[in-house]
Motif scaffolding. Structure first.
Motif, PDB file in Angstrom:
ATOM      1  N   GLU A   1       0.825  -1.216   0.000  1.00 35.10           N
ATOM      2  CA  GLU A   1       0.000   0.000   0.000  1.00 35.10           C
ATOM      3  C   GLU A   1       0.853   1.257   0.000  1.00 35.10           C
ATOM      4  OE1 GLU A   1      -2.745  -0.087   3.187  1.00 35.10           O
ATOM      5  OE2 GLU A   1      -3.741  -1.941   2.536  1.00 35.10           O
ATOM      6  N   HIS A   2       2.053   1.182   0.538  1.00 41.26           N
ATOM      7  CA  HIS A   2       2.940   2.352   0.616  1.00 41.26           C
ATOM      8  C   HIS A   2       4.309   1.964   0.047  1.00 41.26           C
ATOM      9  CE1 HIS A   2      -0.042   4.338   3.129  1.00 41.26           C
ATOM     10  NE2 HIS A   2      -0.065   3.255   3.895  1.00 41.26           N
ATOM     11  N   PRO A   3       4.497   2.118  -1.265  1.00 37.70           N
ATOM     12  CA  PRO A   3       5.766   1.723  -1.902  1.00 37.70           C
ATOM     13  C   PRO A   3       6.991   2.391  -1.293  1.00 37.70           C
ATOM     14  CG  PRO A   3       4.081   2.170  -3.550  1.00 37.70           C
ATOM     15  CD  PRO A   3       3.511   2.615  -2.228  1.00 37.70           C
ATOM     16  N   ALA A   4       6.817   3.627  -0.780  1.00 37.11           N
ATOM     17  CA  ALA A   4       7.969   4.324  -0.194  1.00 37.11           C
ATOM     18  C   ALA A   4       8.527   3.559   1.000  1.00 37.11           C
ATOM     19  CB  ALA A   4       7.571   5.737   0.226  1.00 37.11           C
ATOM     20  N   GLY A   5       7.670   2.764   1.641  1.00 43.41           N
ATOM     21  CA  GLY A   5       8.121   1.996   2.797  1.00 43.41           C
ATOM     22  C   GLY A   5       9.086   0.881   2.449  1.00 43.41           C
ATOM     23  N   LEU A   6       9.206   0.554   1.155  1.00 42.12           N
ATOM     24  CA  LEU A   6      10.139  -0.492   0.732  1.00 42.12           C
ATOM     25  C   LEU A   6      11.598  -0.042   0.812  1.00 42.12           C
ATOM     26  CD1 LEU A   6       8.287  -1.935  -2.402  1.00 42.12           C
ATOM     27  CD2 LEU A   6       8.369  -2.888  -0.096  1.00 42.12           C
ATOM     28  N   PHE A   7      11.808   1.279   0.892  1.00 39.36           N
ATOM     29  CA  PHE A   7      13.177   1.792   1.000  1.00 39.36           C
ATOM     30  C   PHE A   7      13.618   1.670   2.455  1.00 39.36           C
ATOM     31  CE2 PHE A   7      16.581   4.792   1.512  1.00 39.36           C
ATOM     32  CZ  PHE A   7      17.259   4.765   0.309  1.00 39.36           C
ATOM     33  N   VAL A   8      14.369   0.636   2.759  1.00 42.26           N
ATOM     34  CA  VAL A   8      14.886   0.399   4.102  1.00 42.26           C
ATOM     35  C   VAL A   8      16.373   0.721   4.107  1.00 42.26           C
ATOM     36  CG1 VAL A   8      15.217  -1.296   5.946  1.00 42.26           C
ATOM     37  CG2 VAL A   8      13.175  -1.404   4.481  1.00 42.26           C
ATOM     38  N   PHE A   9      16.783   1.642   4.944  1.00 44.61           N
ATOM     39  CA  PHE A   9      18.162   2.135   4.959  1.00 44.61           C
ATOM     40  C   PHE A   9      19.168   0.993   5.099  1.00 44.61           C
ATOM     41  CE2 PHE A   9      21.904   3.903   7.049  1.00 44.61           C
ATOM     42  CZ  PHE A   9      22.145   5.032   6.290  1.00 44.61           C
ATOM     43  N   ALA A  10      18.883   0.051   5.981  1.00 50.92           N
ATOM     44  CA  ALA A  10      19.822  -1.035   6.238  1.00 50.92           C
ATOM     45  C   ALA A  10      20.046  -1.910   5.014  1.00 50.92           C
ATOM     46  CB  ALA A  10      19.323  -1.887   7.403  1.00 50.92           C
ATOM     47  N   PHE A  11      19.049  -1.978   4.118  1.00 45.72           N
ATOM     48  CA  PHE A  11      19.156  -2.840   2.947  1.00 45.72           C
ATOM     49  C   PHE A  11      19.462  -2.085   1.659  1.00 45.72           C
ATOM     50  CE2 PHE A  11      16.065  -5.588   5.457  1.00 45.72           C
ATOM     51  CZ  PHE A  11      17.050  -6.442   5.898  1.00 45.72           C
ATOM     52  N   ARG A  12      19.257  -0.770   1.659  1.00 42.30           N
ATOM     53  CA  ARG A  12      19.433  -0.017   0.414  1.00 42.30           C
ATOM     54  C   ARG A  12      20.672   0.864   0.422  1.00 42.30           C
ATOM     55  NH1 ARG A  12      14.619   0.330  -2.532  1.00 42.30           N
ATOM     56  NH2 ARG A  12      15.850   1.444  -4.095  1.00 42.30           N
TER      57      ARG A  12
ATOM     58  N   THR B   1      22.557   7.945  -3.492  1.00 43.49           N
ATOM     59  CA  THR B   1      21.406   7.042  -3.486  1.00 43.49           C
ATOM     60  C   THR B   1      20.256   7.643  -2.697  1.00 43.49           C
ATOM     61  OG1 THR B   1      22.875   5.120  -3.642  1.00 43.49           O
ATOM     62  CG2 THR B   1      20.622   4.719  -2.898  1.00 43.49           C
ATOM     63  N   ILE B   2      20.569   8.277  -1.565  1.00 43.13           N
ATOM     64  CA  ILE B   2      19.537   8.883  -0.722  1.00 43.13           C
ATOM     65  C   ILE B   2      18.871  10.061  -1.429  1.00 43.13           C
ATOM     66  CG2 ILE B   2      19.161  10.182   1.416  1.00 43.13           C
ATOM     67  CD1 ILE B   2      21.433   8.502   2.655  1.00 43.13           C
ATOM     68  N   LEU B   3      19.669  10.874  -2.160  1.00 39.20           N
ATOM     69  CA  LEU B   3      19.149  12.108  -2.772  1.00 39.20           C
ATOM     70  C   LEU B   3      18.621  11.911  -4.187  1.00 39.20           C
ATOM     71  CD1 LEU B   3      21.895  14.680  -1.682  1.00 39.20           C
ATOM     72  CD2 LEU B   3      19.697  14.231  -0.598  1.00 39.20           C
ATOM     73  N   LYS B   4      18.749  10.721  -4.724  1.00 41.79           N
ATOM     74  CA  LYS B   4      18.433  10.482  -6.130  1.00 41.79           C
ATOM     75  C   LYS B   4      17.033  10.967  -6.515  1.00 41.79           C
ATOM     76  CE  LYS B   4      17.874   6.728  -9.478  1.00 41.79           C
ATOM     77  NZ  LYS B   4      17.929   5.258  -9.693  1.00 41.79           N
ATOM     78  N   GLY B   5      16.049  10.758  -5.654  1.00 40.55           N
ATOM     79  CA  GLY B   5      14.670  11.084  -6.012  1.00 40.55           C
ATOM     80  C   GLY B   5      14.301  12.548  -5.897  1.00 40.55           C
ATOM     81  N   VAL B   6      15.149  13.352  -5.227  1.00 39.23           N
ATOM     82  CA  VAL B   6      14.780  14.753  -5.003  1.00 39.23           C
ATOM     83  C   VAL B   6      15.774  15.747  -5.581  1.00 39.23           C
ATOM     84  CG1 VAL B   6      13.464  14.219  -2.913  1.00 39.23           C
ATOM     85  CG2 VAL B   6      15.910  14.735  -2.730  1.00 39.23           C
ATOM     86  N   LEU B   7      16.939  15.270  -6.045  1.00 39.62           N
ATOM     87  CA  LEU B   7      17.961  16.169  -6.587  1.00 39.62           C
ATOM     88  C   LEU B   7      18.466  15.634  -7.914  1.00 39.62           C
ATOM     89  CD1 LEU B   7      19.836  18.662  -6.113  1.00 39.62           C
ATOM     90  CD2 LEU B   7      21.471  17.066  -5.083  1.00 39.62           C
ATOM     91  N   PRO B   8      18.170  16.314  -9.012  1.00 42.46           N
ATOM     92  CA  PRO B   8      18.692  15.868 -10.304  1.00 42.46           C
ATOM     93  C   PRO B   8      20.214  15.836 -10.306  1.00 42.46           C
ATOM     94  CG  PRO B   8      16.949  17.500 -10.598  1.00 42.46           C
ATOM     95  CD  PRO B   8      17.287  17.485  -9.129  1.00 42.46           C
TER      96      PRO B   8
ATOM     97  N   ALA C   1      21.539  13.965   8.347  1.00 42.57           N
ATOM     98  CA  ALA C   1      21.140  15.195   7.661  1.00 42.57           C
ATOM     99  C   ALA C   1      20.746  14.909   6.220  1.00 42.57           C
ATOM    100  CB  ALA C   1      22.279  16.208   7.710  1.00 42.57           C
ATOM    101  N   PHE C   2      21.499  14.051   5.532  1.00 47.47           N
ATOM    102  CA  PHE C   2      21.149  13.703   4.152  1.00 47.47           C
ATOM    103  C   PHE C   2      19.833  12.930   4.087  1.00 47.47           C
ATOM    104  CE2 PHE C   2      25.639  14.441   2.709  1.00 47.47           C
ATOM    105  CZ  PHE C   2      25.311  15.281   1.652  1.00 47.47           C
ATOM    106  N   ILE C   3      19.599  12.069   5.049  1.00 48.75           N
ATOM    107  CA  ILE C   3      18.323  11.350   5.084  1.00 48.75           C
ATOM    108  C   ILE C   3      17.169  12.332   5.232  1.00 48.75           C
ATOM    109  CG2 ILE C   3      16.926   9.736   6.444  1.00 48.75           C
ATOM    110  CD1 ILE C   3      19.543   8.253   7.108  1.00 48.75           C
TER     111      ILE C   3
END
Length: 427
Positions: free
Chosen positions: A95-106, A200-207, A344-346
């Motif tokens: 139901e919430h695809p964003a929840g699939l991004f787990v810091f420990a695994f990604r 990897t953390i900033l990929k979705g918000v910073l070109p 801070a980056f997260i």
């Protein structure tokens, strides 16, 4: 086109240099030539990397390489952890695809792969040549001796403790100014493994996030050298001219040995990052719980983030952040200093597109891209206590000042970027 906000960044640059000069151990030795040269070098590098089509295409290639590295890492993680790694193919409805991004695994596994890859490239002499090339540049353009120049270059790619390992046999003979410089530069940059993680953390918000993160770490080194030389000026009589054998240290028996040792080193770094984040975030949560017992201020409960935002908002504004974004940007600066740049980056990556201006997001990427935080103070004391135990007391006496220099060095870099035309970054 030069705009008022570009001049705003120049104000911040001047204020940072002024503060460091006031706190200098010898204000009569302000390195004017180094100041002009270091800032000019930063500006030229930014203009070249983002303004020259061939180099800009190369940076775009870096982004593609980071994406490929991340996807390759996910293949390994998925093999070990299955659907827990956050793959699109889940055994249940999501139901919430964003929840699939787990810091420990990604994110943390990327550190393992990059460390192993870096060890392999060093064994193949590719990374060694690159490091020696940057060391030559620092030596000729910034007046560093061979050993500190090589360690400074290595720090850009390997990290704040790993870099000085390359000149371990020379650490005891460095002058106080040179030792301080190495610690400060280490805190003003990040390592290759964390560069990829931040991208990897900033990929979705910073070109073109990978290009910005890579550029930030490289051009912050001259800023770190400059502020270190201002705070603790060099003493030529203490520098006896010893040079470094560039073939020393970091020897692997074979490619497999490099991969195994690189993986082991990466595991140690990943565990340290994960454990540090758990502890520091938990501490902030406890403090926020205590602050929540106090009456609300301006219609909202007190928190560490809000307090840091108020404290650092003027600094954020001075390096070019619009005032309406300054409290948020100031909070990010404070979080970096108190918690770690990872946290801070997260937080920066979690701010939705549109809630922060493009200019602010770019400037803050450069301002956050450094190891200057309280946790790094302990890491440096522990690391240098092993590398050069006879100078442990000296390191303890200067490490907090080095953290201050490293923190402001990334702000200098951000101010230089803020002084550039926004069109250079596609804004």
């Amino acid at each position: 086109m030069f705009r008022p906000e570009n001049a705003q960044s120049l104000v911040g640059l001047a204020l940072i240099l002024l503060v460091c000069w006031v706190l200098s151990e010898d204000r009569s030795k302000f390195p004017w030539k180094l100041a002009v040269g270091a800032i000019a070098l930063q500006a030229v590098l930014v203009l070249a990397l983002f303004g020259v089509p061939a180099l800009r295409a190369g940076l775009a290639g870096v982004g593609a390489a980071v994406d490929g590295l991340a996807s390759s890492t996910q293949a390994g993680v998925s093999f070990v952890f299955g659907f827990l790694a956050g793959t699109p193919d889940q055994p249940y409805a999501v139901e919430h695809p964003a929840g699939l991004f787990v810091f420990a695994f990604r994110v943390l596994p990327v550190i393992l792969v990059v460390c192993a890859l870096a060890a392999l490239l060093w064994h193949w002499k590719i990374l060694k040549w690159i490091t020696q090339g940057f060391g030559f540049i620092f030596e000729k353009t910034m007046g560093l001796r061979g050993a500190p120049a090589l360690a400074t270059a290595a720090t850009v790619f390997m990290g704040q403790i790993e870099g000085p390992i390359f000149i371990r046999s020379y650490l005891s003979s460095l002058s106080r100014s040179e030792l301080f410089l190495l610690i400060a530069v280490g805190m003003s940059c990040v390592s290759g493994s964390t560069m990829v993680a931040y991208a990897t953390i900033l990929k979705g918000v910073l070109p073109n996030a990978a290009a910005h993160v890579l550029t930030a770490s490289i051009i912050s080194a001259p800023a770190g050298v400059l502020l270190a030389r201002i705070l603790v000026p060099r003493n030529p009589r203490m520098e006896d001219g010893k040079e470094l054998d560039p073939t020393a240290n970091k020897v692997y028996e074979s490619s497999i040995d490099a991969l195994i040792k690189g993986t082991t080193d990466g595991l140690q770094i990943a565990l340290n990052v994960g454990a540090t984040l758990i502890v520091f975030v938990a501490m902030v949560a406890m403090v926020n719980g205590i602050l929540g017992m106090f009456p609300q201020v301006a219609g909202a409960p007190l928190s560490v983030e809000r307090i840091l935002g108020v404290i650092f908002a003027p600094l954020a504004w001075s390096i070019g952040v619009p005032w309406h974004d300054a409290p948020t940007a100031g909070s990010l600066l404070g979080v970096k200093l108190v918690l770690t740049e990872f946290t801070a980056f997260i937080k920066l990556g979690a701010i939705p597109v549109g809630e922060l201006s493009d200019r602010t997001r770019v400037i803050m990427t450069y301002a956050l891209c450094g190891f200057a935080n309280i946790a790094s103070v302990g890491m440096n004391v522990a690391g240098y206590s092993v590398l050069v135990p006879e100078r442990r007391g000296e390191v303890i006496g200067m490490v907090w000042k080095a953290m201050f220099a490293g923190f402001l060095a990334t702000c200098v870099t951000a101010a230089v970027v803020g002084a550039m035309p926004s069109a250079l970054f596609g804004q």
